[in-house]
Design a protein around this motif. Structure first.
Motif, PDB file in Angstrom:
ATOM      1  N   LEU A 107       8.515  -4.463   4.095  1.00  0.00           N
ATOM      2  CA  LEU A 107       7.854  -4.836   5.251  1.00  0.00           C
ATOM      3  C   LEU A 107       7.437  -3.944   6.041  1.00  0.00           C
ATOM      4  CD1 LEU A 107       7.174  -7.473   6.853  1.00  0.00           C
ATOM      5  CD2 LEU A 107       9.563  -7.246   8.037  1.00  0.00           C
ATOM      6  N   GLN A 111       3.306  -3.496   6.665  1.00  0.00           N
ATOM      7  CA  GLN A 111       2.597  -3.396   7.781  1.00  0.00           C
ATOM      8  C   GLN A 111       1.979  -2.281   8.281  1.00  0.00           C
ATOM      9  OE1 GLN A 111       6.038  -3.965  10.628  1.00  0.00           O
ATOM     10  NE2 GLN A 111       6.187  -6.307  10.439  1.00  0.00           N
ATOM     11  N   SER A 116      -0.114  -8.056   3.723  1.00  0.00           N
ATOM     12  CA  SER A 116       1.364  -8.842   3.840  1.00  0.00           C
ATOM     13  C   SER A 116       2.280  -8.456   3.209  1.00  0.00           C
ATOM     14  CB  SER A 116       0.863 -10.591   3.805  1.00  0.00           C
ATOM     15  OG  SER A 116       0.351 -10.774   2.344  1.00  0.00           O
ATOM     16  N   ASP A 118       3.907 -10.661   0.985  1.00  0.00           N
ATOM     17  CA  ASP A 118       3.857 -11.266  -0.121  1.00  0.00           C
ATOM     18  C   ASP A 118       2.732 -10.482  -1.134  1.00  0.00           C
ATOM     19  OD1 ASP A 118       5.412 -13.190   0.621  1.00  0.00           O
ATOM     20  OD2 ASP A 118       4.032 -14.568   1.270  1.00  0.00           O
ATOM     21  N   GLU A 119       1.509  -9.925  -0.486  1.00  0.00           N
ATOM     22  CA  GLU A 119       0.765  -9.303  -1.206  1.00  0.00           C
ATOM     23  C   GLU A 119       1.151  -7.858  -1.812  1.00  0.00           C
ATOM     24  OE1 GLU A 119      -3.793  -7.155  -0.423  1.00  0.00           O
ATOM     25  OE2 GLU A 119      -2.683  -8.284   1.163  1.00  0.00           O
TER      26      GLU A 119
END
Length: 570
Positions: A107, A111, A116, A118-119
């Motif tokens: 994550l 960021q 994202s 998910d990407e």
């Protein structure tokens, strides 16, 4: 009662631990000594005999050879203003097999990369069986450092260069673009790729087991930067030409347009603007049509703008003089089942009048009266049907049919600009012969260190006479009056051509043209303007293209510090 020893002394008891025998002690000493010898021998073997192998194995785990990117050469205008420069960027890549399966770390990485979670997960899954994948290409060093500061396993950086174009869409088709790997793809970036690219270098570094740089050891080969490229373009004139062209295309709701300006004395291209265009710094949603440098790679029938050139061949023949009068009545004529028309019946016209009125009938009768194919021969000397030899990728040759068994209608059409095709650059180059005492200057996209040798194409006296006639064609009351430039003497010719397609000429579809020279007293610039398919009631060259010439040429003469030479027409 037991008996006590006779001496009355009680015996002393000792532990039952037999002493080590000499033989056993000797064996232990031999084994220890043998071990020491073997260990010493192994140490000697490792440090002497196996040292190259072991050192190689160690280096293979920590030493790496990395490429050093070569700085791509800069492209500038004739005054050194940058048109294409390279800036340092950082490309981030990853080894998916080393990326930890930790949701928090992923994550944070997503960021920092601006994507994202998910990407990121999807991309890592697609490349799960690979050891390499791009995370982000060509980030700014600051943006890349924010990702690297996370110190995540499996994330690496590669230093590169990215091309930036300060003039943006103004010079896009001429300068061209590079791809994400900094290789030329269009325009002069492609044409001069070997010169601009340079030679990459190599360096040896130490990296830890995570691939992070520990120490820079040495440069094995220095990167050699690419060479610079100095264009003939004057960025000031280029901005003026592009601004006025874009304004005219929007005003007339046209499909596009071209402006080409040459130095009349050297043939150098001072400005070359195209519409439509694109922003080379942001190619999202790019229209492929905008990539084309139409001024060089596209051709069209030139129409009436070649009439002064055809008239030069007519005058050079010696069969006609400026006083010759041609009857153009009744304003139309039939040749080989084709009908040739003028806008109206002009009656009797001398040769100057034929050019001023742009009479197709007059030009046709003059050419059909010649005994030899002088017009196509002159067109050939002016560079029509031949490569301009600028080195630009895909430059057009155009067409100039060989005069073999031509019909009368073909001869006639050639005199008023149909039946042949030229590029805007070829047309401008041909006009340099009228501006330069009959000598055509070959065009150049690069700034010339030495003057080029021109081609003697037109007799000097004929060129001077045609300049005088063409100057009269932009006076008040003429079709080219809107091309006039306050304070300067201007010569030029308008043209309006029907657009052709595979099915023939299109209905209500035209190209509006103007080709001009300024100032007449001492020609400095030759400018060609073409507006493609203007919509509305105004589609004639004098109404659409001539005003663009006036504004572009006027600004150019002032920027070039050409003194005004206004005089009363005698």
């Amino acid at each position: 009662m037991s008996a006590s020893p006779s001496n009355g002394v009680t015996p002393r008891h000792r532990p039952a631990s037999p002493p080590m025998g000499r033989a056993r002690y000797a064996v232990v000493l031999v084994l220890v000594a043998l071990g020491m010898l073997l260990l010493g021998a192994r140490i000697v073997t490792l440090h002497v005999l196996d040292q190259p192998f072991l050192q190689g194995q160690g280096n293979a785990r920590i030493l790496r050879t990395e490429p050093l990117s070569a700085h791509r050469g800069m492209i500038t205008d004739r005054h050194g203003e940058p048109l294409a420069i390279s800036t340092p960027v950082v490309t981030l890549w990853a080894n998916p097999q080393e990326i930890a399966d930790d949701r928090i770390q992923r994550l944070m990485l997503a960021q920092a990369l601006g994507m994202s979670l998910d990407e990121l997960d999807g991309r890592l899954e697609r490349y799960a069986d690979h050891e390499f994948m791009y995370l982000r290409r060509q980030l700014t060093p600051a943006a890349a450092q924010r990702v690297l500061d996370l110190r995540l396993a499996g994330v690496y950086a590669q230093h590169e260069y990215k091309r930036y174009y300060p003039a943006g869409e103004v010079t896009a088709q001429l300068v061209g673009v590079t791809n994400v790997d900094d290789r030329g793809q269009e325009g002069l970036e492609l044409a001069y790729q070997p010169h601009l690219a340079g030679t990459p270098g190599k360096r040896r570094v130490v990296k830890d087991r995570r691939g992070q740089l520990v120490r820079d050891l040495e440069v094995l080969r220095e990167a050699e930067p690419g060479g610079e490229l100095t264009l003939s373009i004057d960025q000031r004139l280029q901005y003026v030409a592009y601004r006025e062209l874009k304004k005219a295309v929007a005003e007339h709701e046209a499909d596009g347009g071209i402006v080409v300006m040459l130095d009349a004395r050297t043939g150098e291209v001072l400005a070359m603007a195209n519409q439509p265009s694109y922003n080379p710094n942001n190619r999202a949603g790019l229209d492929p049509q905008g990539l084309r440098n139409q001024a060089i790679v596209d051709v069209f029938e030139p129409g009436s703008v070649v009439k002064p050139l055809a008239m030069a061949a007519i005058l050079e023949s010696g069969e006609y003089s400026l006083d010759t009068v041609i009857d153009t009545s009744p304003g139309w004529m039939r040749i080989d089942q084709f009908t040739i028309r003028d806008i109206r019946n002009y009656g009797e016209l001398d040769l100057a009048g034929i050019l001023e009125k742009s009479s197709n009938i007059g030009m046709s009768k003059l050419v059909l009266g010649l005994d030899e194919p002088r017009v196509p021969e002159l067109y050939c000397r002016l560079g029509f049907g031949q490569s301009p030899e600028t080195g630009f990728p895909g430059e057009a040759v155009g067409s100039l049919p060989a005069p073999v068994r031509w019909s009368s209608s073909q001869w006639a059409a050639l005199s008023y600009g149909y039946g042949l095709s030229v590029s805007a650059l070829q047309l401008a180059s041909a006009y340099t012969a009228l501006a330069n005492d009959g000598v055509r200057m070959p065009p150049s996209l690069l700034k010339r260190a030495q003057p080029a040798s021109g081609v003697e194409a037109i007799e000097p006296a004929v060129a001077h006479e045609l300049l005088r006639i063409m100057e009269a064609s932009v006076q008040p009351g003429t079709g080219g009056r809107r091309a006039a430039v306050p304070g300067y003497r201007v010569a030029g010719k308008t043209g309006t051509v029907r657009k052709s397609s595979a099915r023939g000429y299109e209905k209500d579809a035209y190209r509006s043209l103007f080709a001009g020279i300024a100032p007449v007293s001492d020609p400095r610039i030759v400018t060609v303007v073409m507006i493609d398919r203007p919509r509305g009631d105004d589609y004639f060259g004098g109404a659409v293209a001539a005003p663009v010439f006036s504004r572009v040429a006027g600004s150019a003469l002032r920027l070039l510090d050409v003194p005004p030479d206004q005089r009363e027409r005698q």
